[in-house]
Write an enzyme that holds these catalytic residues in place. Structure first.
Site, PDB file in Angstrom:
ATOM      1  N   SER A  73       0.829  -1.208   0.000  1.00  0.00           N
ATOM      2  CA  SER A  73       0.000   0.000   0.000  1.00  0.00           C
ATOM      3  C   SER A  73       0.863   1.258   0.000  1.00  0.00           C
ATOM      4  O   SER A  73       1.450   1.577  -1.006  1.00  0.00           O
ATOM      5  CB  SER A  73      -1.022   0.029   1.131  1.00  0.00           C
ATOM      6  OG  SER A  73      -1.993   1.022   0.837  1.00  0.00           O
ATOM      7  N   HIS A  78       3.547  14.122   6.697  1.00  0.00           N
ATOM      8  CA  HIS A  78       3.335  15.554   6.500  1.00  0.00           C
ATOM      9  C   HIS A  78       3.860  16.254   7.743  1.00  0.00           C
ATOM     10  O   HIS A  78       3.495  15.886   8.862  1.00  0.00           O
ATOM     11  CB  HIS A  78       1.849  15.870   6.314  1.00  0.00           C
ATOM     12  CG  HIS A  78       1.215  15.065   5.232  1.00  0.00           C
ATOM     13  ND1 HIS A  78       1.378  15.363   3.893  1.00  0.00           N
ATOM     14  CD2 HIS A  78       0.453  13.950   5.289  1.00  0.00           C
ATOM     15  CE1 HIS A  78       0.720  14.473   3.176  1.00  0.00           C
ATOM     16  NE2 HIS A  78       0.160  13.602   3.996  1.00  0.00           N
ATOM     17  N   CYS A  93      -1.692  -4.037   3.444  1.00  0.00           N
ATOM     18  CA  CYS A  93      -2.526  -5.236   3.409  1.00  0.00           C
ATOM     19  C   CYS A  93      -1.812  -6.414   4.070  1.00  0.00           C
ATOM     20  O   CYS A  93      -2.376  -7.489   4.210  1.00  0.00           O
ATOM     21  CB  CYS A  93      -2.917  -5.588   1.973  1.00  0.00           C
ATOM     22  SG  CYS A  93      -1.513  -5.951   0.909  1.00  0.00           S
TER      23      CYS A  93
END
Length: 145
Positions: A73, A78, A93
């Site tokens: 994934s 940030h 996953c």
């Protein structure tokens, strides 16, 4: 991992407070985190990390953002240096050692305190249908009580 995650996968969200201004502004350090973290948690990086500086309409909300796609994934970060804050997401996953990821981020970015959330996403994803069905039935029974 001993207890595989039911459904589609595990999503770690980490909100870090009291972080080091210098580390939150260092594009190379954020790249290093995104480059090394997949190996640390035994994921498969499928591209080099992408890291960039962001300046928005609110001057103190500038920061550095970055992500790396993994076969399982993604990992994204940030930073908000003027607020000594970072937001980190790891979604996979495949089960992974979220404690290793948190420890690595805490050390690298000088996180003073954090909020950590672990979500099991896609509980009805048909990976192990019988196991998921049992978990959902148990959860729904508890809601009725």
């Amino acid at each position: 991992m001993k207890n595989p995650v039911p459904g589609f996968g595990l999503h770690l969200t980490l909100d870090g407070y009291g972080c080091s201004y210098e580390q939150l502004t260092n594009l190379d350090l954020i790249y290093q985190f995104l480059d090394h973290c997949p190996d640390l948690i035994q994921m498969t990086k499928i591209m080099p990390p992408y890291v960039f500086k962001y300046r928005g309409k609110v001057p103190e909300d500038w920061g550095v953002s970055g992500f790396v796609l993994i076969a399982e994934s993604h990992i994204s970060i940030h930073t908000f240096p003027d607020r000594a804050y970072l937001s980190l997401d790891i979604f996979s996953c495949k089960d992974f050692d979220h404690q290793k990821a948190v420890a690595y981020a805490t050390e690298l970015f000088g996180i003073g305190r954090h909020e950590r959330n672990l979500l099991n996403r896609g509980l009805e994803f048909p990976r192990e249908v019988n196991k998921v069905e049992r978990l959902l039935r148990k959860e729904r029974q508890q809601l009725r009580v």
